[in-house]
Design a protein around this motif. Structure first.
Motif, PDB file in Angstrom:
ATOM      1  N   VAL A  81       0.835  -1.205   0.000  1.00 37.85           N
ATOM      2  CA  VAL A  81       0.000   0.000   0.000  1.00 37.85           C
ATOM      3  C   VAL A  81       0.870   1.254   0.000  1.00 37.85           C
ATOM      4  O   VAL A  81       0.552   2.254  -0.669  1.00 37.85           O
ATOM      5  CB  VAL A  81      -0.976  -0.017   1.195  1.00 37.85           C
ATOM      6  CG1 VAL A  81      -1.752   1.298   1.278  1.00 37.85           C
ATOM      7  CG2 VAL A  81      -1.942  -1.185   1.073  1.00 37.85           C
ATOM      8  N   ASN A  97     -13.216  -0.143  -0.979  1.00 35.97           N
ATOM      9  CA  ASN A  97     -12.977  -0.708  -2.308  1.00 35.97           C
ATOM     10  C   ASN A  97     -13.767  -1.995  -2.525  1.00 35.97           C
ATOM     11  O   ASN A  97     -14.285  -2.244  -3.614  1.00 35.97           O
ATOM     12  CB  ASN A  97     -11.486  -0.969  -2.522  1.00 35.97           C
ATOM     13  CG  ASN A  97     -10.681   0.318  -2.670  1.00 35.97           C
ATOM     14  OD1 ASN A  97     -11.243   1.393  -2.853  1.00 35.97           O
ATOM     15  ND2 ASN A  97      -9.367   0.214  -2.562  1.00 35.97           N
ATOM     16  N   SER A 149      -3.780   3.113  -2.584  1.00 34.08           N
ATOM     17  CA  SER A 149      -4.960   2.371  -2.150  1.00 34.08           C
ATOM     18  C   SER A 149      -6.014   2.177  -3.240  1.00 34.08           C
ATOM     19  O   SER A 149      -7.015   1.502  -3.019  1.00 34.08           O
ATOM     20  CB  SER A 149      -5.606   3.085  -0.955  1.00 34.08           C
ATOM     21  OG  SER A 149      -5.958   4.416  -1.299  1.00 34.08           O
ATOM     22  N   ASP A 150      -5.814   2.744  -4.411  1.00 36.46           N
ATOM     23  CA  ASP A 150      -6.805   2.601  -5.478  1.00 36.46           C
ATOM     24  C   ASP A 150      -6.835   1.170  -6.001  1.00 36.46           C
ATOM     25  O   ASP A 150      -5.781   0.585  -6.315  1.00 36.46           O
ATOM     26  CB  ASP A 150      -6.501   3.549  -6.639  1.00 36.46           C
ATOM     27  CG  ASP A 150      -6.729   5.010  -6.284  1.00 36.46           C
ATOM     28  OD1 ASP A 150      -7.385   5.267  -5.252  1.00 36.46           O
ATOM     29  OD2 ASP A 150      -6.243   5.887  -7.030  1.00 36.46           O
ATOM     30  N   ASP A 163      -6.719   5.726   3.405  1.00 34.82           N
ATOM     31  CA  ASP A 163      -6.222   4.603   2.605  1.00 34.82           C
ATOM     32  C   ASP A 163      -6.538   3.265   3.274  1.00 34.82           C
ATOM     33  O   ASP A 163      -6.778   2.269   2.590  1.00 34.82           O
ATOM     34  CB  ASP A 163      -4.713   4.738   2.395  1.00 34.82           C
ATOM     35  CG  ASP A 163      -4.366   5.934   1.534  1.00 34.82           C
ATOM     36  OD1 ASP A 163      -5.059   6.162   0.521  1.00 34.82           O
ATOM     37  OD2 ASP A 163      -3.410   6.663   1.874  1.00 34.82           O
ATOM     38  N   VAL A 164      -6.534   3.244   4.606  1.00 35.15           N
ATOM     39  CA  VAL A 164      -6.910   2.023   5.325  1.00 35.15           C
ATOM     40  C   VAL A 164      -8.381   1.707   5.077  1.00 35.15           C
ATOM     41  O   VAL A 164      -8.746   0.562   4.807  1.00 35.15           O
ATOM     42  CB  VAL A 164      -6.622   2.173   6.832  1.00 35.15           C
ATOM     43  CG1 VAL A 164      -7.088   0.928   7.587  1.00 35.15           C
ATOM     44  CG2 VAL A 164      -5.133   2.410   7.068  1.00 35.15           C
ATOM     45  N   ILE A 175       0.190   4.855   7.573  1.00 35.85           N
ATOM     46  CA  ILE A 175      -0.675   4.951   6.396  1.00 35.85           C
ATOM     47  C   ILE A 175      -1.934   5.709   6.772  1.00 35.85           C
ATOM     48  O   ILE A 175      -2.530   5.475   7.833  1.00 35.85           O
ATOM     49  CB  ILE A 175      -1.007   3.550   5.854  1.00 35.85           C
ATOM     50  CG1 ILE A 175       0.267   2.915   5.270  1.00 35.85           C
ATOM     51  CG2 ILE A 175      -2.103   3.593   4.794  1.00 35.85           C
ATOM     52  CD1 ILE A 175       0.084   1.514   4.733  1.00 35.85           C
ATOM     53  N   LYS A 208     -10.146   2.550   2.520  1.00 33.14           N
ATOM     54  CA  LYS A 208     -10.341   2.125   1.128  1.00 33.14           C
ATOM     55  C   LYS A 208      -9.953   0.660   0.930  1.00 33.14           C
ATOM     56  O   LYS A 208     -10.692  -0.112   0.322  1.00 33.14           O
ATOM     57  CB  LYS A 208      -9.529   3.016   0.187  1.00 33.14           C
ATOM     58  CG  LYS A 208     -10.126   4.404  -0.012  1.00 33.14           C
ATOM     59  CD  LYS A 208      -9.234   5.281  -0.871  1.00 33.14           C
ATOM     60  CE  LYS A 208      -9.142   4.779  -2.308  1.00 33.14           C
ATOM     61  NZ  LYS A 208      -8.331   5.688  -3.153  1.00 33.14           N
ATOM     62  N   THR A 209      -8.797   0.267   1.453  1.00 36.60           N
ATOM     63  CA  THR A 209      -8.304  -1.088   1.183  1.00 36.60           C
ATOM     64  C   THR A 209      -8.977  -2.162   2.030  1.00 36.60           C
ATOM     65  O   THR A 209      -8.999  -3.332   1.641  1.00 36.60           O
ATOM     66  CB  THR A 209      -6.783  -1.158   1.419  1.00 36.60           C
ATOM     67  OG1 THR A 209      -6.492  -0.723   2.754  1.00 36.60           O
ATOM     68  CG2 THR A 209      -6.039  -0.282   0.425  1.00 36.60           C
ATOM     69  N   CYS A 210      -9.529  -1.770   3.164  1.00 38.48           N
ATOM     70  CA  CYS A 210     -10.105  -2.754   4.086  1.00 38.48           C
ATOM     71  C   CYS A 210     -11.628  -2.626   4.210  1.00 38.48           C
ATOM     72  O   CYS A 210     -12.234  -3.310   5.054  1.00 38.48           O
ATOM     73  CB  CYS A 210      -9.469  -2.626   5.468  1.00 38.48           C
ATOM     74  SG  CYS A 210      -7.691  -2.956   5.467  1.00 38.48           S
TER      75      CYS A 210
END
Length: 302
Positions: free
Chosen positions: A207, A255, A212-213, A247-248, A243, A250-252
């Motif tokens: 990441v 997204n 994070s996209d 972004d956390v 981070i 988004k990724t967890c």
């Protein structure tokens, strides 16, 4: 980890886990999960075994998850390993359309390659055509051996069949494959294991490097050595490593919701405005309890 952070685990095989795992996942912030149909460790020998298994993914498991306040979705497909039993695989292909319309089925999956055999290729392609016919998302299992070549081949076959990369999540990625997946416009998912595939700290570094996209973190926890809390643990580690919270999330969480939400079946309102937990409820006369005092909530008002 901030207890207000909501988590989605979009690849976890809860059929292999206990109710203790559901309880622990809920306590760690998991509000929703996706259970892909997969290989059970011992090859199935008749189509009825698949039928009963698929039925559990749209029946018993959603009930079991609901008893701990987690929304359960699944993906349905013929896994790559069992695609090599061609006569049985042909019967399973006839069975799949009966389940794809079920209310918690958000994609066809997990499908793809294991040993990259001719039979695996045939049924991967047939299921891609099924996804097109049903206008469904696709969840791809990439091989554990010769991963980079198998991952690239998986994407090339999807494109060859006219599948929009935005409709496909490529799972079981690692540092060797992530750039190829993202550059081609697919969503890259990572299965976090205690010892193999991707580890928590390695995921943090991915990441940091790629952002994070179009990146999703999941656990793929199953009947082997694995961790159903891998996603919240990785989210926590990301925050500890600086981070950004955005972004956390988004990724967890986000997204996965954005991707599988395109199915029209996975909606945030399902866990923001949930039904109250009532562990007195039964499913086919079965309870998740074994003598415990049932948890009964008042109707929730959000």
């Amino acid at each position: 980890m901030d207890d207000t952070l909501m988590i989605i685990d979009p690849h976890v095989h809860m059929t292999s886990r206990t109710t203790d795992d559901y309880e622990a996942m809920a306590a760690a912030g998991v509000v929703a999960l996706i259970e892909p149909s997969f290989w059970l460790g011992q090859p199935r020998t008749q189509v009825g075994s698949f039928q009963d298994y698929f039925s559990s993914l749209v029946g018993w498991e959603p009930f079991r998850a609901s008893q701990f306040g987690i929304k359960h979705y699944c993906t349905i497909g013929l896994n790559s390993k069992e695609a090599n039993n061609v006569p049985l695989a042909e019967e399973v292909m006839e069975l799949l359309p009966l389940y794809l319309h079920k209310e918690n089925v958000v994609a066809i999956g997990e499908i793809g390659y294991d040993d990259q055999t001719e039979a695996e290729d045939r049924f991967f392609r047939e299921q891609l055509e099924l996804a097109k016919a049903f206008n469904m998302m696709v969840q791809v299992h990439t091989p554990h051996r010769d991963k980079k070549a198998g991952t690239i081949k998986s994407m090339e076959v999807c494109l060859e069949h006219g599948i929009d990369p935005g409709m496909v999540v490529i799972d079981h990625n690692n540092e060797e494959t992530v750039k190829d997946v993202l550059d081609r416009g697919f969503t890259a998912a990572f299965t976090i294991y205690p010892k193999t595939k991707m580890g928590n700290q390695r995921m943090v570094e991915v990441v940091k490097k790629f952002g994070s996209d179009n990146i999703i973190v999941d656990s793929s926890a199953d009947w082997g050595v694995s961790d159903p809390l891998a996603v919240p643990k990785t989210a926590n580690l990301m925050l500890q490593n600086g981070i950004a919270r955005e972004d956390v999330v988004k990724t967890c969480y986000q997204n996965a919701l954005d991707f599988f939400g395109r199915s029209g079946k996975m909606k945030e309102e399902h866990w923001l405005n949930p039904e109250a937990i009532d562990q007195r409820k039964l499913f086919n006369d079965n309870s998740v309890l074994r003598g415990q005092e049932p948890k009964v909530e008042d109707n929730k008002i959000v």
